[in-house]
Design a protein around this motif. Structure first.
Motif, short mmCIF file in Angstrom:
data_model
loop_
_atom_site.label_atom_id
_atom_site.label_comp_id
_atom_site.label_asym_id
_atom_site.label_seq_id
_atom_site.Cartn_x
_atom_site.Cartn_y
_atom_site.Cartn_z
N GLU A 138 8.67 79.82 103.18
CA GLU A 138 9.31 78.52 103.45
C GLU A 138 10.52 78.43 103.28
OE1 GLU A 138 7.22 75.85 100.51
OE2 GLU A 138 5.45 75.71 101.89
N MET A 139 11.11 79.19 102.68
CA MET A 139 12.71 79.27 102.64
C MET A 139 13.25 79.42 104.01
SD MET A 139 14.75 79.56 99.69
CE MET A 139 13.86 80.41 98.44
N MET A 143 11.61 79.21 106.75
CA MET A 143 11.38 77.98 107.57
C MET A 143 12.33 76.88 107.45
SD MET A 143 7.16 77.53 107.23
CE MET A 143 5.96 78.90 107.78
N ALA A 144 12.68 76.67 106.03
CA ALA A 144 13.37 75.55 105.88
C ALA A 144 14.95 75.87 106.43
CB ALA A 144 13.80 75.47 104.38
N ALA A 145 15.30 77.04 106.39
CA ALA A 145 16.70 77.38 107.02
C ALA A 145 16.75 77.16 108.41
CB ALA A 145 17.03 79.05 106.56
N LEU A 146 15.42 77.68 109.23
CA LEU A 146 15.15 77.35 110.68
C LEU A 146 15.42 75.80 111.12
CD1 LEU A 146 12.43 79.56 111.82
CD2 LEU A 146 14.94 79.72 112.69
N VAL A 147 14.79 75.02 110.29
CA VAL A 147 14.81 73.64 110.33
C VAL A 147 16.28 73.02 110.27
CG1 VAL A 147 13.90 71.49 109.62
CG2 VAL A 147 12.23 73.34 109.90
N ASP A 148 16.82 73.58 109.35
CA ASP A 148 18.11 73.10 108.95
C ASP A 148 19.22 73.40 109.90
OD1 ASP A 148 17.40 71.80 106.66
OD2 ASP A 148 17.97 73.42 105.18
N GLY A 149 18.74 74.53 110.75
CA GLY A 149 19.68 74.55 112.22
C GLY A 149 20.10 76.02 112.18
N MET A 150 19.50 76.92 111.55
CA MET A 150 20.03 78.42 111.83
C MET A 150 19.17 79.06 112.84
SD MET A 150 20.45 80.63 108.15
CE MET A 150 21.98 80.34 107.28
N SER A 151 19.88 80.02 113.38
CA SER A 151 19.20 80.79 114.47
C SER A 151 18.26 81.86 113.58
CB SER A 151 20.14 81.79 115.14
OG SER A 151 20.98 82.34 114.36
N ARG A 152 17.31 82.56 114.61
CA ARG A 152 16.31 83.45 114.07
C ARG A 152 17.24 84.54 113.30
NH1 ARG A 152 13.67 84.77 111.11
NH2 ARG A 152 11.34 85.38 110.99
N LYS A 202 21.72 85.68 106.88
CA LYS A 202 22.48 84.66 105.50
C LYS A 202 21.32 84.24 104.80
CE LYS A 202 26.30 83.13 108.15
NZ LYS A 202 26.38 82.13 109.30
N VAL A 203 19.94 84.37 104.91
CA VAL A 203 19.12 83.84 104.05
C VAL A 203 18.10 84.99 103.37
CG1 VAL A 203 17.06 82.46 103.39
CG2 VAL A 203 18.97 81.52 105.12
#
Lengths: 347, 275
Positions: free
Chosen positions: B167-168, B170-179, B185-186
C-alpha cells in the motif's frame, strides 16, 4: 474543488486464470459519494485499484468526464487515495507526508506550506504536523492520510476501507466527518468497505459486489426496501433478512411443513421468500416454536422454528419469549420479498 | 540489564569456555606479531619491530609492496559489496513485486546456484575469464566473487522487500511517483537495514576471500592481502613473527571498520527486522 463524473464501461480484470472482475458497467455522478460494498474477494478493491491506475484492466474503459484514463499512469489521473493501512511514510513528519504529492509536482515552497496547513487545519491535525506517524494516534494517522489525499485537490477521491483500523467510537465520528468534508468539497468519491452500516450511512448510492459482479447499484434505502436478488437481501440489513426456499403458487408460499399468504404474482414454482426480522410480528396464523431469545438491549432477537425452517424476529424487549413455548407468527404479505428459483426479485 | 537466573550462569560460563580457543588464537597472533619470542601465551623476548619490516619494504621476494596488496583488497571488497548491493536489490525487488514469466523457476535456479561449491567451478571460471580476457585482472575476480555471492544477497533482499507494505508503494504511485521513483525513493530507503546487512556481509566475505584471487590472479601487482599473506607461508623458512604481523595487518582494517561502525552495526542486528 469540483468533482468529475466517473464512468466504468465493460470493465474486467483477470489475474492469470482468476477472474477478479467481470464486465462491470457503472457510473458515479460528479460530486457523488458511492460505496462499493461486499465480502472480501468480491472485486470491490480490484475495481478501486483499476480506477486509481494501480492495475490495468483486462478489457473495458474508464472515463473521468470525457477523458479516457484507463491507459494513463496513476499520477496523470488526478486522484487522491486513502489506504486501509494509511500507508504514511514512517520516516517523514506528518507535514512532509501531506506535502509529499505537492513536492512531487514541484510546487513552490510557499504554496506547499499554505496548502498543507490549510488542509491540516480542515482536518484538525494542525498541532501535530511536526510529529511522525508513529507518534500520533490512529485517528490522527487516518486524518493525515486523508489530508495527503486531499491536498492536491483531486477530482476523484478513493477510500479503501479508511475506517476499519479505528476504534468503534472514533469510527462513528470519522464517518460523519468524512461525509461532511466530501459534501463541502464536492469531490467525487468512491468508498470501498465490507461494513454495510458504513456504506449505508455515508454513501449516496451503494454498489453491492459479489464474485466479481455488481449485484445491485442503488440508494441505501432502495437496497434495503427492494433488494434485487437473494444475495443483496441476505447481505444488506442487520440482523440479515430471513430467506426461505420453497414453492410459490398463486397467492401462497409453501415451505417445508408450513405455508403463508403472499401477494399474488404470475410466477409459479420453486422460489424464495424473504422477510426481515423487524417485519415479523406475533399474532398471526403461522405456528412457531421459540428456540432462543437473545437480548440486544433495546430489543431482542428471537429464533423460532416453523416447520423445518428457522426464522429470526426482532421483538420489543418487554415481550416474553420463553424457550420451547409456541407462538403464532404474522408474516405480513405487504412486507415480504419474493424471488424466483435463480434468486432474482419478482414484482 | 537484568541479572541472569542462577541456574543459567553455568550456561554463560560454558559459552565463555567454548570461545576460549579462538580468543587464545587471537592473543597468540597479537603477541607473536609484537614480540621476538613467545612461549605459549607468555612473551619471552624483547619487542620485535622487525616483524613489521614488510610494511615499508618496496617488495620482498617477488611480492608487491604491502600497501599495494592492501589497496587491492580494499578495492576488491568494496567493489564486490557495491555491485552486489545494486544488483541484488534490483533483482530481489523484481522477484518480490513483479509478475513475469518464469519467476518461480528463476527463484529456484538462484537457490541451486547458491548450493554450488565455488571450488568446483574454478576450472570452468578460469576458462571463461581467459576467453573474456579478464584472467589475471582484479575486475575478473570482482565479477566472479560478486556472482557467487549474489544468490544469497537476492534471497536476503527478497525477504526484506516481501515484508514491505504494498500500500505504501501504491500510495506513492497515486501521489505522483514513477514506478522507478517508487523503487528508488520509497522501497529502498525502507530496506536500508537490509542493504546495510548485505553490504557488511559482502564486504567481510570478499575481504576474507582467498581461493579466487589465489587461482585467478598471477601478477603480483594485483594480489590481495590474502594471497600476500599466503606467500609468506610457502617459503622454505617460515618466519612466524612476520606471518603473524602480516596476519594482524590483514585483520586490522576490518577491526577498525567495526570500531567505527559499531553503534550502527549493533543497531542493525538488534532492530533489522523492525522495518
Amino acid at each position: 474543488m469540483r468533482g468529475i463524473e466517473v464512468r466504468l464501461e465493460g470493465l474486467s480484470k483477470h489475474f492469470g486464470r482468476v477472474v477478479a472482475l467481470r464486465s462491470l458497467d457503472l457510473e458515479v455522478r460528479a460530486g457523488e459519494m458511492v460505496a462499493f460494498l461486499g465480502p472480501s474477494g468480491c472485486g470491490k478493491t480490484t475495481t478501486l485499484l483499476l480506477v486509481a491506475g494501480i492495475y490495468r484492466p483486462t478489457t473495458g474503459a474508464i472515463y473521468f468526464g470525457d477523458r479516457r484514463v484507463d491507459g494513463l499512469h496513476p499520477r496523470d489521473r488526478d486522484v487522491g487515495m486513502v489506504f486501509q493501512s494509511y500507508a504514511l511514510y514512517p520516516h517523514l513528519t506528518l507535514f512532509e507526508n501531506i506535502a509529499f504529492p505537492l513536492r512531487l509536482k514541484r510546487r513552490p515552497e510557499a504554496e506547499v506550506r499554505a496548502k498543507v496547513s490549510q488542509t491540516a487545519e480542515l482536518l484538525g491535525i494542525g498541532h501535530v504536523l511536526d510529529r511522525r506517524p508513529g507518534q500520533v494516534s490512529g485517528g490522527q494517522q487516518q486524518r493525515a492520510a486523508l489530508a495527503r489525499a486531499l491536498v492536491k485537490e483531486p477530482q476523484v477521491l478513493l477510500l479503501d476501507e479508511p475506517l476499519s483500523n479505528l476504534d468503534a467510537q472514533i469510527r462513528l465520528q470519522a464517518r460523519a466527518e468524512i461525509r461532511r468534508l466530501q459534501r463541502d468539497l464536492g469531490v467525487t468519491t468512491i468508498l470501498v468497505t465490507h461494513d454495510q452500516a458504513e456504506a449505508l450511512a455515508m454513501a449516496d448510492r451503494v454498489a453491492v459486489f459479489s464474485t466479481g459482479e455488481v449485484q445491485q447499484y442503488a440508494t441505501p434505502l432502495e437496497l434495503y426496501q427492494r433488494p434485487q436478488n437473494t444475495f443483496v437481501a441476505g447481505f444488506v440489513g442487520h440482523p440479515p433478512m430471513n430467506v426461505v426456499r420453497g414453492r410459490l403458487e398463486g397467492g401462497t408460499f409453501e415451505a417445508d411443513g408450513w405455508r403463508c399468504r403472499v401477494p399474488r404474482v404470475s410466477y409459479r414454482g420453486e422460489g424464495y421468500l424473504g422477510v426481515r426480522p423487524e417485519d415479523l410480528r406475533v399474532g398471526g396464523e403461522v405456528e412457531a416454536r421459540v428456540l432462543v431469545a437473545e437480548t440486544l438491549g433495546r430489543e431482542q432477537l428471537v429464533t423460532v422454528r416453523v416447520g423445518a425452517t428457522e426464522l429470526k424476529l426482532l421483538a420489543a424487549q418487554a415481550d416474553g419469549f420463553a424457550a420451547d413455548s409456541v407462538v403464532k407468527l404474522d408474516i405480513p404479505p405487504d412486507r415480504v420479498h419474493l424471488f424466483d428459483a435463480a434468486g432474482r426479485r419478482i414484482g | 540489564m537484568p541479572l541472569l537466573p542462577v541456574r543459567w550462569r553455568w550456561l554463560v560460563a560454558s559459552g565463555f569456555l567454548l570461545c576460549a580457543p579462538i580468543v587464545a588464537g587471537m592473543a597468540w597472533l597479537v603477541l607473536t606479531a609484537l614480540f621476538d619470542r613467545v612461549h605459549g601465551l607468555v612473551p619471552a623476548g624483547p619487542l620485535a619491530p622487525e616483524n613489521w619490516a614488510f610494511v615499508g619494504s618496496p617488495s620482498v621476494g617477488g611480492r608487491p609492496p604491502a600497501v599495494v596488496a592492501l589497496l587491492n583488497s580494499v578495492l576488491f571488497s568494496f567493489a564486490v559489496a557495491a555491485v552486489e548491493i545494486v544488483v541484488a536489490s534490483m533483482a530481489a525487488y523484481a522477484i518480490s513485486r513483479l509478475h513475469f514469466p518464469g519467476r518461480s523457476l528463476y527463484l529456484a535456479v538462484v537457490l541451486v546456484l547458491h548450493a554450488f561449491p565455488a571450488v568446483s567451478l574454478l576450472i570452468a571460471i578460469f576458462y571463461i575469464l581467459r576467453v573474456l580476457g579478464l584472467f589475471d585482472t582484479l575486475v575478473g575476480v570482482i565479477l566472479v566473487k560478486t556472482a557467487l555471492e549474489l544468490p544469497l544477497g537476492i534471497w536476503l533482499m527478497k525477504g526484506f522487500f516481501d515484508f514491505l507494505s504494498w500500500e505504501m508503494e501504491m500510495a506513492a504511485l497515486v501521489d505522483g511517483m514513477s514506478r522507478w521513483g517508487v523503487f528508488w525513493k520509497v522501497a529502498l530507503p525502507m530496506v536500508r537495514p537490509g542493504l546495510l546487512a548485505l553490504g557488511t556481509f559482502a564486504l567481510l566475505s570478499a575481504w576474507g576471500e582467498f581461493i579466487l584471487p589465489f587461482t585467478l590472479i598471477v601478477s603480483s601487482r594485483s594480489w590481495t592481502l590474502a594471497t600476500y599473506l599466503q606467500s609468506f607461508l610457502t617459503e622454505a623458512f617460515t618466519d612466524f613473527g612476520m606471518v603473524a604481523a602480516v596476519g594482524l595487518f590483514y585483520a586490522l582494517p576490518v577491526l577498525v571498520l567495526f570500531g567505527l561502525g559499531q553503534r550502527y552495526l549493533l543497531n542493525l542486528y538488534g532492530g533489522g527486522v523492525k522495518g
